[in-house]
Design a protein around this motif. Sequence first.
Motif, PDB file in Angstrom:
ATOM      1  N   GLY A 163      35.311  39.711  37.685  1.00  0.00           N
ATOM      2  CA  GLY A 163      35.052  40.179  36.317  1.00  0.00           C
ATOM      3  C   GLY A 163      35.294  41.831  36.881  1.00  0.00           C
ATOM      4  N   PRO A 164      34.255  42.591  36.980  1.00  0.00           N
ATOM      5  CA  PRO A 164      34.311  43.986  36.797  1.00  0.00           C
ATOM      6  C   PRO A 164      35.151  44.478  38.011  1.00  0.00           C
ATOM      7  N   CYS A 165      34.953  43.727  39.326  1.00  0.00           N
ATOM      8  CA  CYS A 165      35.902  44.279  40.454  1.00  0.00           C
ATOM      9  C   CYS A 165      37.446  44.197  40.237  1.00  0.00           C
ATOM     10  N   TRP A 184      40.222  47.063  40.177  1.00  0.00           N
ATOM     11  CA  TRP A 184      41.525  46.936  40.976  1.00  0.00           C
ATOM     12  C   TRP A 184      42.651  46.971  40.037  1.00  0.00           C
ATOM     13  N   PHE A 185      42.784  46.224  38.802  1.00  0.00           N
ATOM     14  CA  PHE A 185      43.849  46.090  38.052  1.00  0.00           C
ATOM     15  C   PHE A 185      43.923  47.574  37.467  1.00  0.00           C
ATOM     16  N   THR A 228      43.146  50.602  38.733  1.00  0.00           N
ATOM     17  CA  THR A 228      43.383  51.527  39.830  1.00  0.00           C
ATOM     18  C   THR A 228      44.933  51.323  40.387  1.00  0.00           C
ATOM     19  N   ALA A 229      45.261  49.887  40.041  1.00  0.00           N
ATOM     20  CA  ALA A 229      46.900  49.384  40.911  1.00  0.00           C
ATOM     21  C   ALA A 229      47.670  49.757  39.670  1.00  0.00           C
ATOM     22  N   GLY A 230      47.479  50.588  38.362  1.00  0.00           N
ATOM     23  CA  GLY A 230      48.209  50.752  37.762  1.00  0.00           C
ATOM     24  C   GLY A 230      48.657  49.193  36.638  1.00  0.00           C
ATOM     25  N   GLY A 231      47.788  48.411  36.449  1.00  0.00           N
ATOM     26  CA  GLY A 231      48.011  47.199  35.824  1.00  0.00           C
ATOM     27  C   GLY A 231      47.983  47.684  34.273  1.00  0.00           C
ATOM     28  N   LEU A 232      47.342  48.891  33.540  1.00  0.00           N
ATOM     29  CA  LEU A 232      47.306  48.888  32.407  1.00  0.00           C
ATOM     30  C   LEU A 232      48.728  49.257  31.967  1.00  0.00           C
ATOM     31  N   ALA A 253      43.846  47.421  49.051  1.00  0.00           N
ATOM     32  CA  ALA A 253      42.879  47.013  47.953  1.00  0.00           C
ATOM     33  C   ALA A 253      43.084  45.522  47.580  1.00  0.00           C
ATOM     34  N   ASP A 254      44.549  45.026  47.520  1.00  0.00           N
ATOM     35  CA  ASP A 254      44.799  43.723  47.274  1.00  0.00           C
ATOM     36  C   ASP A 254      44.088  42.575  48.125  1.00  0.00           C
ATOM     37  N   ILE A 255      43.991  42.995  49.489  1.00  0.00           N
ATOM     38  CA  ILE A 255      43.308  42.289  50.626  1.00  0.00           C
ATOM     39  C   ILE A 255      41.791  42.246  50.262  1.00  0.00           C
TER      40      ILE A 255
END
Length: 596
Positions: free
Chosen positions: A147-149, A153-154, A156-160, A181-183
């Motif tokens: 959830g929060p993690c 991650w989403f 910080t990785a520019g998912g928005l 970060a993905d790993i």
Amino acid sequence: MLRSRPRSRLRTALTAPSTPLLLAGQTLATVLGIVGVRYGGYGLTWADTVSHTVLPLAAAWAFTCCAIVAAERRRPTEAVWPMLLAAGLCMLLLLGGIKNQLAFQIAFLSDWLVMGAIAHVMTDFARGAAYPRLRRALVVAGYVTTGPCVLVWFVTAGGLSARPRDLLAEIQVDTVSVDTADIVFSMLPTIVYVVGLGLFCVRWATASRILRRGWTTVLLGNIGMTGVYVYTGLMIMVPALRSTYGTGIAASRVGLAVWPLFLLAGLVRARAGRSVAADLAAELGHAPPPPGRLQGALARALGDPSLRLVYYRPAHRDYVDPDGRPTPLPESGPDRTVTVLAGVGAIVHDPALDESPDLVRAVAATARLLMENERLHAEVRAQLAQVRASRARIVEAGVTARRKIERDLHDGAQQRLVTLALMLRIARGQVPEGDASLAAAIDEAAVELRHAIGELRELARGIHPAVLTEAGLSSALVSLAERSTVPAEVVEVPEGRYPPGVEEAVYFVVSESLANAAKHAGDAARVTITVVAGLHGGRQTMTVEIADDGNGGADASRGSGLRGLADRVEALDGTLTVHSPAGHGTRVLAELPCVS
């Protein structure tokens, strides 16, 4: 009272979903999901839509069916239906990942949250009392890492700001590029799964046979699901495996569709445990176990060989075991649990059965009437044991008293008479030669004194034979045979010493039998005496047989001799039987428990 009903209804509504309403909502969501995928902006054909949605829909419906079954069970240790519904909802939200920014973001996060819900179910399905802090930590860690993690991650990785993509089409991706970060964020849920699987394995290994029957299928599903997530984690972590990204995603989709089926099978098999009470009722109703055997029947029904029953005695306010022996009520601890049945007794069983308290209660309720009957039998056995112990104490007191009398006669009156005989002998030697009348009177007194000493010795021997105490049973029986007025032969007698009460009982059984043979067997009769010690019926016994070839016809119910012997033998928890057909001799057989 007026407010209790609305609260009860509200509590029922919150603790168990309405199955028709749930199925209707699931059907509506399924239709909307399929339509959304078909017309969501990715230009899919109906064939592509079916191939895209079949696995998520199968998973969503499987989770929902599991939730319905789990909610119907409503066991405290298996209250997992909310998480199952949440997982099914996440799978339906995955269908809503249309070409829209917000819908895509919700679907992406739902794809991860389903992992947290599954981890919660895996950890909570067989919670038990072991490792409660670790279990709670795993549940929290599962939701935090999915959830929060994932949200951090989403973001910080520019998912928005990322362009929406068809999440259902990821199974067709050949390879993927990843960063650190993905790993990290991919491996965190995998670690939770591995630890949760280990905890479940520990609970499975320590569970009772009945619980393992339902948990084994769930264990296999957990192993498979954990293996899938371990592979997907390694697929991100190991560069050589990244080319199998599509295969890993497809495996996870299949796992999400299949894992609920393992859970559903486990729930259904666990429900079969409820039939144990019905089977037990049928077994006990068809052929109730003999007194003292109910404990074994309950142990088999619950699959707990260590199960014990104790029964309550209201008159004494204590407990006895099935054999009637007083026993304290055990206290519940890490190695046993005590289920008390008010007014009847208690069931002491394996703590693993705490996972199925309703099963224990159902079995106890089924057997309650028989337990009440067993309780009465146990009380009778306890009273019988007390009577036997009392009779044994009376016999022992009699033996002790007779020994004392015999010793007093030997050391007191008999010694005085022997001393008087010596004094008469001395006086006889001092009589003048011409006083014949005085010498004759002294000689007559000496003869009468010898007769008195002999009679006193016989009296003492009848009260308690000194040879039995001094030389043992074998010598005492040989002495009896030698002094018998009918020919008697000691065929066999075990060496060694035995409890005094047993030796004395054997001695008097032989003595009385010889006396009866002398009175009724006839002049031509011969008597054989056989004493054998050994195991009989699982206990150490001494068997005494006195047989003659006389006239027979002896009746133990007439006269006090044989009846008194029977009382003496039965007081030691033994038996005495007399076989005496007319014209075929008499055979007296006594069997007494003993410890050499």
